[in-house]
Design a protein around this motif. Structure first.
Motif, PDB file in Angstrom:
ATOM      1  N   ASN A 181     -17.692  29.741 -22.594  1.00  0.00           N
ATOM      2  CA  ASN A 181     -16.750  30.718 -23.154  1.00  0.00           C
ATOM      3  C   ASN A 181     -16.729  32.012 -22.345  1.00  0.00           C
ATOM      4  OD1 ASN A 181     -15.854  29.044 -25.197  1.00  0.00           O
ATOM      5  ND2 ASN A 181     -17.463  29.657 -26.609  1.00  0.00           N
ATOM      6  N   ALA A 182     -17.900  32.402 -21.833  1.00  0.00           N
ATOM      7  CA  ALA A 182     -17.969  33.611 -20.998  1.00  0.00           C
ATOM      8  C   ALA A 182     -17.193  33.412 -19.694  1.00  0.00           C
ATOM      9  CB  ALA A 182     -19.428  33.956 -20.698  1.00  0.00           C
ATOM     10  N   LEU A 183     -17.345  32.223 -19.083  1.00  0.00           N
ATOM     11  CA  LEU A 183     -16.637  31.928 -17.833  1.00  0.00           C
ATOM     12  C   LEU A 183     -15.124  31.946 -18.039  1.00  0.00           C
ATOM     13  CD1 LEU A 183     -18.877  29.025 -16.470  1.00  0.00           C
ATOM     14  CD2 LEU A 183     -18.525  31.217 -15.337  1.00  0.00           C
ATOM     15  N   GLN A 184     -14.676  31.315 -19.122  1.00  0.00           N
ATOM     16  CA  GLN A 184     -13.235  31.270 -19.384  1.00  0.00           C
ATOM     17  C   GLN A 184     -12.692  32.660 -19.723  1.00  0.00           C
ATOM     18  OE1 GLN A 184     -12.965  28.072 -22.354  1.00  0.00           O
ATOM     19  NE2 GLN A 184     -12.189  26.722 -20.755  1.00  0.00           N
ATOM     20  N   THR A 185     -13.483  33.442 -20.448  1.00  0.00           N
ATOM     21  CA  THR A 185     -13.062  34.809 -20.791  1.00  0.00           C
ATOM     22  C   THR A 185     -12.930  35.665 -19.532  1.00  0.00           C
ATOM     23  OG1 THR A 185     -14.194  34.605 -22.913  1.00  0.00           O
ATOM     24  CG2 THR A 185     -13.595  36.832 -22.216  1.00  0.00           C
ATOM     25  N   PHE A 243     -18.871  34.907 -28.237  1.00  0.00           N
ATOM     26  CA  PHE A 243     -19.051  33.842 -27.254  1.00  0.00           C
ATOM     27  C   PHE A 243     -19.413  32.493 -27.868  1.00  0.00           C
ATOM     28  CE2 PHE A 243     -19.716  37.768 -24.753  1.00  0.00           C
ATOM     29  CZ  PHE A 243     -18.615  37.626 -23.920  1.00  0.00           C
ATOM     30  N   LEU A 244     -19.479  32.469 -29.200  1.00  0.00           N
ATOM     31  CA  LEU A 244     -19.603  31.173 -29.883  1.00  0.00           C
ATOM     32  C   LEU A 244     -18.232  30.640 -30.292  1.00  0.00           C
ATOM     33  CD1 LEU A 244     -22.753  31.741 -32.117  1.00  0.00           C
ATOM     34  CD2 LEU A 244     -22.549  30.193 -30.162  1.00  0.00           C
ATOM     35  N   MET A 245     -17.219  31.521 -30.191  1.00  0.00           N
ATOM     36  CA  MET A 245     -15.848  31.141 -30.568  1.00  0.00           C
ATOM     37  C   MET A 245     -15.128  30.492 -29.377  1.00  0.00           C
ATOM     38  SD  MET A 245     -15.361  32.305 -33.643  1.00  0.00           S
ATOM     39  CE  MET A 245     -16.592  33.114 -34.666  1.00  0.00           C
ATOM     40  N   LYS A 246     -14.293  29.499 -29.700  1.00  0.00           N
ATOM     41  CA  LYS A 246     -13.482  28.857 -28.666  1.00  0.00           C
ATOM     42  C   LYS A 246     -12.507  29.882 -28.094  1.00  0.00           C
ATOM     43  CE  LYS A 246     -10.073  25.230 -27.925  1.00  0.00           C
ATOM     44  NZ  LYS A 246      -9.265  24.178 -28.559  1.00  0.00           N
ATOM     45  N   VAL A 247     -12.489  30.007 -26.782  1.00  0.00           N
ATOM     46  CA  VAL A 247     -11.644  30.998 -26.110  1.00  0.00           C
ATOM     47  C   VAL A 247     -10.165  30.633 -26.276  1.00  0.00           C
ATOM     48  CG1 VAL A 247     -11.065  32.044 -23.879  1.00  0.00           C
ATOM     49  CG2 VAL A 247     -13.437  31.471 -24.407  1.00  0.00           C
TER      50      VAL A 247
END
Length: 689
Positions: free
Chosen positions: A99-103, A50-54
C-alpha cells in the motif's frame, strides 16, 4: 437487503433515498487534504491508512483537482504522507509495504501532473520538503534496494520497479527530472544486476529492470558524470551480461513472433485470396498493413549495452540454453506473471523461454540473429516515425558492432555458420525466397544481406538519406576489417555491386527532386569509394580470382551508369553553384572506374569485331578482361580503408534526447500499478501476523 455498488471511492446502496457512503480509505484521504494534521484526532491514523486498500484513481484525481495554491496549503500533510510511506516500506507486514508503494506512485504522479510548469525543486519541496529531502530520498532508495535484493515476494519487487519507473518517467525529458539526482546518489545499479543474473527474478522482472537501466543511463548523460554509465561500462560478470542479453533477446523474439503471426494471418486471409485472383500488383500495399508496434525501449537497452560495454559484445553470439531446443524449465513458470513495461509491452504475459530452432540442422540462435531479424522487419517501412527511429537505432547498433574487432572476429568466423531468415519486403519483380533454401553462412553474410535489402527497397520519393549513409558506412567498415585481416568471405558480392549501381542510377534519375532536400554527392562518393575499395584491395579479400574478374565485368556491363554519373558531377563541378566542391570530389573518385571502362571497352569491341560476334557472352567478356589486366594503369587512392569512428555525443545527441523522450512518454503511458489485484496480494501475504 439492498445491494451495494462501488464506484469512484463511493459505496452506494441501490436505494436512491440514501446518500452515497464513502470508503474508509477515501475518508482518510479527505482528511489528508484538509489543512489540519490528520493524526491530531487519531494518533493511529497513519498506521491504519496503510492497512487500507489504496484507491489510486481517487488519490490521483484529488491531487489533480487542486490548483497550485490549494496544494501549497496542504503541503505539510503531503510531506507527512510521503514520509510515512517511506517508513511503511520498512514494515514487516507486506500489505503495508504494498500500500505504501502504490501510494507513493500516486503521490509522485499526482503532484507532478499538477506542477508541470514548475521546476523540479518545487516538486521535491511539495513531496518531501527541502529540509528533509536528502534523508528521506536516501531512506526511500535504501528501502527499494533492500526490497529488490531480498528473497521475499516477487510482487513487492514488481511494485518497487514500477515505482522506480514512475519516478524516472514523470517528466517527458528525464534530464529535467531533478528527483533523479537522488537516484544517482543512492544507486540501485547492483539491485538491477542482481535481478538480471537470477533466472527466476529475470523471468519475472527482467524486462522492467532492463528498461529502467536504459533510462537511468540517459539521465543528463552529456552534462555530468552519470554513475550508471560508469558502472555499466565495467560490468564483466558473465551471468549478469548473459541475463541482460536474454531479456533483450526474448523481447525482440516476441516482436518477431507477433509480426510473423500477423503476416501468416494476413496471407491466409481474404485479401490474400483476392490478391491471388487479380495478381500481385497490390502486394506492396497489402503488406504495409502488417504492423506491430516497435519497441524502442528494449532497442535502446541493447544499444547502451553494445556501445558502453565491450564485454557485452560476447553476448551477441552467445547461444543461451533458453534459446536452443525447447526443454523442460528447471523452475516452474509463474501462474500470474507481471506484464512487462516499455514502449510496447509484449501482448502475451509470458515471454517464451525458448526461441524455436531456425532449422532441424541449426538448433540454436543468438541475440545477434534475433536482432537482425527484428531489424529486417522494422527497416521495411520507414514512413512511420517510430519505425524510422527504430530503423535508425538498428543501424547505429550495427555501426558499433561493425567497428568492434571482437565482434568482427565472430561475424566472420567460418566455424560459426547460421541460417538467418531475414524478412524481405514483397516486391512485384521478385519472388519470395524459400526459407528452406537458405545456406549456412558466417553471420556477416546476414548483415550484408540486410544492407543490400535496405538499399534495394528504399529508393523512393521520401528518400531516407540518413539511413542510406549509415547503411553504406556499415558495409565499408566490414570491408575494412576483411581487408585488414585478409578474410576471404564467400559471399554473393554481385548482389551488393548491383544494388550499389542501381542506387547511383536512382540518384541520377531523381537529381532535381533529391538535391532540393539532400546533398546526394556525399552518398554518391561513399558508393563510388566502395567500388574503389574493391578495385584497389579486392584481391586481398574477395574469395577467388574469378570474383575480382566479375567485379570488372559488372563495372563494364553497367558502364553507362558510371558514364552518366561522371557527366552529372562534371557539369555541376564546373559551375559556380553550391554543389561545386562535393561534385568535384565524386569526379576525382571516379578516376579508376573510368580508367577500367575506357581500357576494356575498346578491347571488347575489338574482340567482337575480330570474331564477328554481335553480342558477347559473360564468359567471352571475362576472357577479354583476364587477357588485358597487364596493360591497365590505375591510380593509387589514399584513405579508402580508413573511416571516422562512431561518436554519440557529437553527432547523435539530438536523436537520443528525442528518442528517450518518446520512450519516457510511452513507458509512463503503459505503466499500470493495479496489475496485481488486492485479492492476489492478500492470498500471497495470507501469513500476515
Amino acid at each position: 437487503m439492498a445491494q451495494t455498488e462501488k464506484k469512484g471511492g463511493l459505496l452506494r446502496k441501490s436505494s436512491a433515498s440514501k446518500k452515497p457512503l464513502k470508503e474508509k480509505v477515501v475518508l482518510m484521504y479527505d482528511e489528508i487534504f484538509m489543512t489540519e494534521d490528520p493524526s491530531k484526532c487519531n494518533p493511529r491514523f497513519w498506521e491504519e491508512l496503510f492497512l487500507m486498500k489504496v484507491n489510486l484513481e481517487y488519490l490521483e484525481g484529488k491531487l489533480e483537482a487542486l490548483d497550485g495554491e490549494e496544494l501549497m496549503k496542504i503541503k505539510d500533510n503531503i510531506n507527512c504522507l510521503f514520509q510515512h510511506c517511506i517508513q511503511a516500506l520498512g514494515e514487516e507486514h507486506p500489505i503495508r509495504v504494498v500500500n505504501a508503494l502504490q501510494t507513493l506512485c500516486a503521490l509522485i504522479r499526482g503532484v507532478h501532473q499538477k506542477n508541470k510548469s514548475t521546476s523540479g525543486f518545487d516538486i521535491i519541496n511539495m513531496l518531501v520538503g527541502f529540509d528533509k529531502a536528502e534523508l528521506c530520498m536516501k531512506n526511500l532508495m535504501e528501502s527499494l534496494d533492500s526490497l529488490l535484493c531480498a528473497e521475499g515476494s516477487e510482487s513487492l519487487k514488481s511494485l518497487c520497479l514500477k515505482l522506480l519507473l514512475c519516478l524516472v518517467t514523470v517528466t517527458d525529458n528525464i534530464s529535467q527530472n531533478t528527483i533523479l539526482e537522488y537516484v544517482m546518489i543512492n544507486s540501485i545499479f547492483e539491485a538491477i544486476l542482481q535481478i538480471l543474473s537470477s533466472p527466476l527474478s529475470r523471468r519475472e522482472h527482467g524486462y522492467d529492470a532492463v528498461v529502467l537501466l536504459a533510462l537511468l543511463v540517459n539521465y543528463r548523460k552529456y552534462e555530468v558524470v552519470n554513475p550508471y554509465i560508469v558502472k555499466l561500462s565495467i560490468v564483466d560478470d558473465e551471468a549478469t551480461l548473459n541475463g541482460m542479453g536474454l531479456v533483450i533477446t526474448q523481447a525482440l523474439s516476441e516482436y518477431n513472433r507477433q509480426y510473423k503471426d500477423k503476416e501468416e494471418e494476413h496471407q491466409s486471409g481474404f485479401f490474400s485470396a483476392l490478391t491471388n485472383m487479380v495478381g500481385s500488383m497490390f502486394i506492396a500495399d497489402a503488406d504495409e498493413k502488417i504492423s506491430v508496434q516497435t519497441n524502442e525501449a528494449i532497442l535502446l537497452a541493447l544499444y547502451e549495452a553494445v556501445h558502453l560495454n565491450r564485454n557485452f559484445i560476447t553476448v551477441l553470439a552467445q547461444s543461451h540454453p533458453e534459446m536452443g531446443l525447447m526443454t523442460t524449465p528447471t523452475s516452474p513458470i509463474p501462474m500470474t506473471p507481471v506484464t512487462p513495461l516499455g514502449t510496447t509491452p509484449p501482448s502475451s504475459d509470458v515471454i517464451s523461454s525458448a526461441e524455436l530452432p531456425l532449422d532441424a540442422d541449426v538448433q540454436t540462435s543468438n541475440l545477434l540473429i534475433t536482432f537482425l531479424k527484428y531489424s529486417s522487419i522494422v527497416m521495411q517501412d520507414t514512413k512511420d516515425e517510430h519505425r524510422l527511429h527504430s530503423g535508425k537505432l538498428c543501424l547505429i547498433i550495427l555501426t558499433c558492432i561493425a567497428e568492434d574487432q571482437y565482434a568482427n572476429a565472430f561475424l566472420h568466423d567460418d566455424n560459426m555458420n547460421f541460417r538467418v531468415n531475414l524478412h524481405r519486403m514483397p516486391m512485384r519483380h521478385r519472388k519470395k525466397a524459400a526459407d528452406k533454401n537458405l545456406p549456412c553462412r558466417p553471420l556477416v553474410c546476414a548483415v550484408l544481406d540486410l544492407m543490400v535489402e535496405f538499399i534495394v527497397t528504399h529508393m523512393m520519393k521520401e528518400f531516407p538519406m540518413d539511413l542510406y549513409v549509415r547503411c553504406i558506412q556499415i558495409v565499408h567498415k566490414l570491408l575494412c576489417y576483411q581487408k585488414k585481416c585478409r578474410v576471404r568471405l564467400h559471399y554473393t558480392w554481385r548482389e551488393l555491386w548491383s544494388a550499389l549501381i542501381n542506387l547511383l542510377k536512382f540518384l541520377m534519375s531523381n537529381e532535381t527532386v533529391l538535391l532540393a532536400k539532400h546533398n546526394i554527392f556525399t552518398l554518391a562518393l561513399m558508393v563510388v569509394n566502395l567500388f574503389n575499395m574493391f578495385i584497389t584491395y579486392g584481391d586481398t579479400f574477395l574469395p577467388t580470382p574469378s570474383s575480382y574478374d566479375e567485379l570488372y565485368y559488372e563495372i563494364i556491363r553497367m558502364h553507362q551508369n558510371f558514364d552518366n554519373l561522371y557527366s552529372m558531377v562534371l557539369r555541376l563541378s564546373t559551375n559556380a553553384g553550391q554543389w561545386k566542391e562535393p561534385a568535384s570530389k565524386v569526379t576525382h573518385a571516379l578516376v579508376n572506374i573510368r580508367a577500367i571502362i575506357n581500357h576494356f571497352n575498346p578491347k571488347i569491341e575489338s574482340y567482337a569485331a575480330v570474331n564477328h560476334i554481335s553480342q558477347l557472352s559473360e564468359d567471352q567478356v571475362l576472357e577479354v578482361v583476364r587477357s588485358n589486366y597487364d596493360t591497365l594503369t590505375l591510380k593509387l587512392q589514399d584513405g579508402l580503408d580508413q573511416y571516422e569512428r562512431y561518436s554519440e555525443q557529437h553527432k547523435e545527441a539530438a536523436f537520443f534526447k528525442e528518442l528517450v523522450r518518446s520512450i519516457s512518454i510511452n513507458v509512463r503511458k503503459n505503466l499500470a500499478f493495479n496489475t496485481l489485484s488486492q485479492e492476489l496480494l492478500l492470498k500471497e501475504f495470507s501469513t500476515i501476523s
